[in-house]
Enzyme design. Sequence first.
Site, PDB file in Angstrom:
ATOM      1  N   CYS A  46       0.995  -1.294  -0.150  1.00 58.40           N
ATOM      2  CA  CYS A  46      -0.004  -0.111  -0.157  1.00 58.40           C
ATOM      3  C   CYS A  46       0.769   1.119   0.068  1.00 58.40           C
ATOM      4  O   CYS A  46       0.251   2.289  -0.077  1.00 58.40           O
ATOM      5  CB  CYS A  46      -0.820   0.095   1.208  1.00 58.40           C
ATOM      6  SG  CYS A  46      -2.046  -1.416   1.211  1.00 58.40           S
ATOM      7  N   CYS A  89       5.131   7.962   2.030  1.00 60.69           N
ATOM      8  CA  CYS A  89       5.564   9.284   1.672  1.00 60.69           C
ATOM      9  C   CYS A  89       5.877  10.365   2.722  1.00 60.69           C
ATOM     10  O   CYS A  89       5.717  10.193   3.911  1.00 60.69           O
ATOM     11  CB  CYS A  89       4.153   9.743   0.712  1.00 60.69           C
ATOM     12  SG  CYS A  89       2.711  10.151   1.815  1.00 60.69           S
ATOM     13  N   ASP A 135       2.880   2.212   2.390  1.00 64.16           N
ATOM     14  CA  ASP A 135       3.229   3.070   3.798  1.00 64.16           C
ATOM     15  C   ASP A 135       3.086   2.010   4.747  1.00 64.16           C
ATOM     16  O   ASP A 135       2.206   1.109   5.135  1.00 64.16           O
ATOM     17  CB  ASP A 135       2.298   4.415   4.080  1.00 64.16           C
ATOM     18  CG  ASP A 135       1.017   4.232   3.543  1.00 64.16           C
ATOM     19  OD1 ASP A 135       0.460   3.422   3.344  1.00 64.16           O
ATOM     20  OD2 ASP A 135       0.771   5.437   3.101  1.00 64.16           O
ATOM     21  N   CYS A 153      -2.766   9.167   5.831  1.00 64.68           N
ATOM     22  CA  CYS A 153      -1.511   9.049   6.525  1.00 64.68           C
ATOM     23  C   CYS A 153      -1.858   9.335   7.964  1.00 64.68           C
ATOM     24  O   CYS A 153      -1.017   8.905   8.932  1.00 64.68           O
ATOM     25  CB  CYS A 153      -0.581  10.071   5.875  1.00 64.68           C
ATOM     26  SG  CYS A 153       0.027   9.812   4.209  1.00 64.68           S
TER      27      CYS A 153
END
Lengths: 134, 412
Positions: free
Chosen positions: A37, A63, A39, A106
Amino acid sequence: MAYSDKVLDHYENPRNVGSLDKAAKDVGTGVVGAPECGDVMKLQIKVSSDGVIEDAKFKTFGCGSAIASSSLATEWVKGKTVDEALGIKNTDIVEELSLPPVKIHCSVLAEDAIRAALTDYRSKQNPDEKADSE
Amino acid sequence: MTSAPSTNNKHIYLDYNATTPLDPRVLDAMMPYLRENFGNAASRSHSFGWAAEEAVKIARQQVADLLGASDKEIIFTSGATESDNLAIKGAVEMLAKKGKHIITCVTEHKAVLDSCKYLETNGLADVTWLEVGKNGLVTPEQVAEAIRDDTVLITIMMANNEIGSIHPIKEIGAIAHEKGIWFHTDATQGIAKLPFDVNDLNVDMASMSAHKIYGPKGVGALYVRRRKPRVRLSPQMHGGGHERGMRSGTLNVPGIVGLGAACKIAKDDFDKDQAHYKALRDRLEQKIRGALDHVELNGDDEQRLVTTFNISFAYVEGESLIMGIPEIAVSSGSACTSASLEPSYVLRALGVGDDLAHSSIRFSVGRFTTEAEVDAAADTVIKTVRKLRDMSPLYEMAQEGIDLSSVNWDAH
């Protein structure tokens, strides 16, 4: 993509990068996300005898926004009690870092990482109650 | 070396597969046609038109010379996307009575994939989508096996834009010719980087774009064979019957002059450019691969464009890497850098796992790349990868000997 100054700051100067001894009884470790995915976050907390989070470390594959979210999460949990840390919401992270909608996941991951670390810590304190630790 | 186009940008450009700067010599050739020589190439009754017509004639010959073609076989378009659309839709429409089967491959540029999908969705064609090997290549045998009685078109790109893998188009073209099937190649990335001759390569149609070879954006060409076989295409743009009726629209004279000049330079400087590209690409590649472990080259090591180097840095996410090298212009196969939030379909087709696709960077060097730029870029990339690995839980686990594929990840 334009990053907010705060994301850039956390990316360039990440707080609390590192690892704690995951076998220690006073350390809680949370690993969330998946490489496919894009992360994975590992967040660890060290809790003092009076229940305060005295140290926190993270490592993140992801990221810039994911790195910033986890870096911020370690800053925020430090000095809080376990219960107080549970009160940190992903929306607080979104607001603090001015994350755009496409990067909200995130912040969700960072909240999940905090919860996973806290859960791990609690299950170490009360091994018999593992099943209903939340 | 020709001096680089002047720019106020201090960044290092290593994304030549995406687009190239205009060669100053190309701009010089174009200027008169942006100023005084503004005529319409179709105006037959005055000197303005004649000057434009003459310029287009010269440019057409320059393009033909680079491709080993005749000037009568060059159709000017707005770029490779239009050339691909015209070749594929135009051929299938023209040959509708003969059959409707197309053979292509899954790593083609979207202009080819989506043209084929359009025909398939509308019932105008049956499409065989060939898979590629781990090196990104189809084999001539795969193509031969896919041929049916009603196959009318084979379209396989010359070289892939993302990984630079070079398909065996000469052999594929030979198979097509033996069976009497038209063969189109999207040669956008191959032309000017590889020797190219339409007869040697058995190509019936070839798409190209000016802006990939130091020409202007918004202009390209389609090579359309006139003999053995005589290829005729159903126009996709209707109007005044320009370009042998295959592509109407007033000719983009300055753009076409620029394309012609770019082709002439590419032909004249071919050997020099090749040596330059290869020296710099190899230098970059050796520096990076020499300094870092756990790096994977994407594509074929040998059958690869001399400009291109696509690599995955395991345990580092692509967007965070790009963020750490803001002064270097490269592209990534990471989902986060695209609008689709999916990692590169090309890397997926090679069987590169999504984790490594997320960690991929494409470097592509060009005519104006310097050794100093390559060295600076390599140093910055190496430093950033090391920094990100120091904060990567995956790298830490790998160092501890944990097999990441055995971990039960909490996918979201």
